[in-house]
Design an enzyme around this catalytic site. Structure first.
Site, short mmCIF file in Angstrom:
data_model
loop_
_atom_site.label_atom_id
_atom_site.label_comp_id
_atom_site.label_asym_id
_atom_site.label_seq_id
_atom_site.Cartn_x
_atom_site.Cartn_y
_atom_site.Cartn_z
N ARG A 61 9.25 -40.48 -24.92
CA ARG A 61 10.18 -40.97 -25.94
C ARG A 61 9.93 -42.47 -26.22
NH1 ARG A 61 13.25 -39.78 -30.28
NH2 ARG A 61 15.11 -41.10 -30.39
N GLU A 66 34.37 -24.73 -2.36
CA GLU A 66 34.01 -24.71 -0.93
C GLU A 66 34.68 -25.91 -0.23
OE1 GLU A 66 30.53 -22.94 0.24
OE2 GLU A 66 30.73 -21.57 -1.44
C1 LIG Z 1 34.03 -21.68 -10.51
C2 LIG Z 1 34.80 -21.54 -9.25
C3 LIG Z 1 34.41 -20.60 -8.31
C4 LIG Z 1 35.15 -20.43 -7.13
N1 LIG Z 1 34.79 -19.45 -6.25
C5 LIG Z 1 35.59 -19.18 -5.19
C6 LIG Z 1 35.32 -18.05 -4.35
O1 LIG Z 1 34.34 -17.32 -4.55
N2 LIG Z 1 36.18 -17.79 -3.33
C7 LIG Z 1 37.26 -18.58 -3.08
O2 LIG Z 1 37.99 -18.28 -2.14
N3 LIG Z 1 37.55 -19.65 -3.86
C8 LIG Z 1 36.75 -19.97 -4.91
N4 LIG Z 1 37.02 -21.04 -5.72
C9 LIG Z 1 38.21 -21.83 -5.46
C10 LIG Z 1 37.94 -23.24 -4.96
O3 LIG Z 1 37.50 -23.18 -3.63
C11 LIG Z 1 39.24 -24.06 -5.14
O4 LIG Z 1 39.35 -24.30 -6.53
C12 LIG Z 1 39.22 -25.36 -4.36
O5 LIG Z 1 39.29 -25.12 -2.98
C13 LIG Z 1 40.38 -26.28 -4.77
O6 LIG Z 1 41.60 -25.61 -4.79
P1 LIG Z 1 42.54 -25.73 -6.09
O7 LIG Z 1 41.71 -25.42 -7.27
O8 LIG Z 1 43.75 -24.93 -5.85
O9 LIG Z 1 42.92 -27.27 -6.18
P2 LIG Z 1 44.11 -28.02 -5.40
O10 LIG Z 1 44.08 -27.72 -3.95
O11 LIG Z 1 45.39 -27.78 -6.14
O12 LIG Z 1 43.67 -29.54 -5.59
C14 LIG Z 1 43.89 -30.28 -6.81
C15 LIG Z 1 43.41 -31.72 -6.54
O13 LIG Z 1 44.20 -32.31 -5.49
C16 LIG Z 1 43.36 -32.80 -4.48
N5 LIG Z 1 44.01 -32.66 -3.17
C17 LIG Z 1 44.64 -31.57 -2.67
N6 LIG Z 1 45.11 -31.84 -1.44
C18 LIG Z 1 44.77 -33.12 -1.15
C19 LIG Z 1 44.97 -33.98 -0.04
N7 LIG Z 1 45.58 -33.57 1.06
N8 LIG Z 1 44.48 -35.25 -0.11
C20 LIG Z 1 43.84 -35.69 -1.20
N9 LIG Z 1 43.62 -34.91 -2.30
C21 LIG Z 1 44.07 -33.64 -2.27
C22 LIG Z 1 42.09 -31.94 -4.56
O14 LIG Z 1 40.99 -32.58 -3.95
C23 LIG Z 1 41.96 -31.79 -6.06
O15 LIG Z 1 41.33 -32.93 -6.60
C24 LIG Z 1 36.29 -21.26 -6.89
C25 LIG Z 1 36.65 -22.24 -7.83
C26 LIG Z 1 35.91 -22.38 -8.99
C27 LIG Z 1 36.36 -23.42 -9.98
#
Ligand SMILES: Cc1cc2nc3c(=O)[nH]c(=O)nc-3n(C[C@H](O)[C@H](O)[C@H](O)COP(=O)(O)OP(=O)(O)OC[C@H]3O[C@@H](n4cnc5c(N)ncnc54)[C@H](O)[C@@H]3O)c2cc1C
Length: 386
Positions: free
Chosen positions: A266, A362
């Site tokens: 580029r 994870e």
């Molecule tokens: C595309 C995709 C595929 C997935 N696949 C799987 C799967 O195959 N099997 C499975 O079991 N799960 C799966 N998940 C789920 C994934 O593991 C969860 O989304 C993840 O663990 C976070 O949980 P939550 O989305 O409920 O967020 P929450 O726990 O509600 O968290 C929201 C925010 O708050 C923060 N937070 C929460 N508690 C604290 C704390 N104590 N201190 C500081 N910050 C905090 C988190 O870091 C995050 O930024 C998948 C998710 C996605 C998006």
């Protein structure tokens, strides 16, 4: 200390690279656009042992170590992040069955899971229990000759397309110690699937809610013993975190490789943009960070292979570091491509989208920091600093 790959590891790396170039690279764009879950490709991966990388040989796996597996995962992800990531989840859940399942169940499933003919999902997260997974409420009630499973799992990778579900469910009221782990055939009566989530990335694999309503599970579908499910789930995630980190690494490597070529081609202001020092500094930081992330992953994998007492801390550090840096490298790669990086004709925007979720699943990277800080603060002799 020797940082070179062994002859075997080099051979795995080359085999995985060839497979990824021939069987993933030509299709990754189309799979992403059309949301195609590439089942035939999983069978092809099974022929090379990639669907059962660290599964013991007596359960049809190829019995590799976690370091060997991380090397393979980096290669697969460099050509298709989302396919590699599902292979990682499949290996994680399959390994739980292979290590802790009863032989009656292993005899039915292991050969087909190893060949990729059948696929498995890992079901921990619930609508109300994400980061605080130990608060899960899906319940398995013990009856005379079966358990009765009720509840829901959220965001399950592969849901609706997989054949077996590894499900964490509560068998008693005591926090994390009241959780047990079950292998549940995905077509059992009482299981229904929510809509396929429309996601930013990982588009070639389905993600959906799973509902369990009075699902009967035979007693021999329990893995290990009642009350050990949370321990099994966390143990599975140690290895899963290394592999997801390796998926970020492989994708970041691909992005850096594309960027290095692009900046030489580029031209702006009558010069290739590679001649600007600002561009060179970006590339230098990207390569430095990529190399550091790779070493972190390989160190954590080594700690897991040698069953080090702080293996989980190392896995958390590697996952946090490599997924944050991997995403940042993909973002910088997009920046170096200018507007062309943002359009779908180039693979960079897919790499950027696909690596974003690695910082969330994870265990989010905030939860990784909690794990690391807890261990450091409990480490009176500061052995972790050595
Ligand atoms: C595309 C995709 C595929 C997935 N696949 C799987 C799967 O195959 N099997 C499975 O079991 N799960 C799966 N998940 C789920 C994934 O593991 C969860 O989304 C993840 O663990 C976070 O949980 P939550 O989305 O409920 O967020 P929450 O726990 O509600 O968290 C929201 C925010 O708050 C923060 N937070 C929460 N508690 C604290 C704390 N104590 N201190 C500081 N910050 C905090 C988190 O870091 C995050 O930024 C998948 C998710 C996605 C998006």
């Amino acid at each position: 200390m020797n940082y070179d790959l062994t002859e075997d590891q080099y051979a795995f790396q080359q085999t995985a690279r060839k497979f990824a170039q021939q069987q993933l690279s030509p299709y990754a764009k189309e799979w992403d656009e059309q949301q195609t879950f590439p089942k035939a490709t999983f069978i092809a991966a099974g022929k090379l042992g990639f669907m059962a990388m660290y599964i013991p040989e007596e359960h049809h796996g190829i019995g590799l170590g976690r370091l060997d597996s991380a090397i393979i995962m980096e290669e697969l992800a460099s050509e298709c992040t989302s396919t590699a990531a599902f292979i990682s989840i499949h290996n994680m859940a399959f390994n739980m069955l292979a290590r802790y399942g009863q032989s009656s169940l292993q005899n039915v499933w292991c050969a087909d899971l190893a060949s990729g003919q059948k696929l498995v999902s890992y079901c921990l997260t619930e609508p109300g229990a994400g980061s605080d997974a130990a608060s899960l409420t899906t319940r398995a009630e013990k009856k005379d000759d079966h358990y009765l499973l009720n509840g829901a799992k959220a965001f399950i990778s592969g849901a609706g397309e997989t054949d077996l579900l590894i499900v964490m469910a509560r068998t008693s009221a005591d926090g994390s110690k009241g959780i047990s782990c079950f292998a549940v055939p995905a077509d059992t009566a009482g299981i229904t699937y929510g809509k396929k989530e429309q996601k930013l990335g990982w588009s070639n694999q389905p993600t959906a809610l799973i509902n369990f309503e009075d699902v009967r599970i035979p007693h021999d579908h329990l893995l290990a013993e009642e009350g050990q499910g949370f321990k099994l789930a966390m143990e599975g995630l140690d290895g899963g975190r290394i592999n997801i980190a390796a998926c970020s690494l492989g994708t970041a490597r691909a992005s850096l490789s594309l960027s290095t070529q692009y900046v030489k081609e580029r031209k702006q202001f009558n010069h290739a943009i590679s001649e600007f020092q600002a561009t060179q500094f970006k590339l230098a930081d990207m390569l430095t960070e990529l190399t550091a992330a790779r070493q972190m992953i390989r160190l954590a994998a080594y700690k897991l292979d040698t069953n080090h007492s702080e293996k989980s801390t190392y896995c958390a550090m590697a996952k946090r570091f490599a997924t944050d840096l991997g995403f940042r490298i993909c973002d910088e790669a997009l920046q170096l491509h200018g507007g062309y990086g943002y359009i779908k004709e180039y693979p960079i925007e897919r790499h950027f989208r696909d690596t974003r979720v690695h910082r969330i699943l994870e265990g989010t990277n905030e939860i990784m920091r909690l794990i690391i800080a807890k261990r450091l603060l409990a480490d009176e002799n500061l052995n972790l600093l050595d």
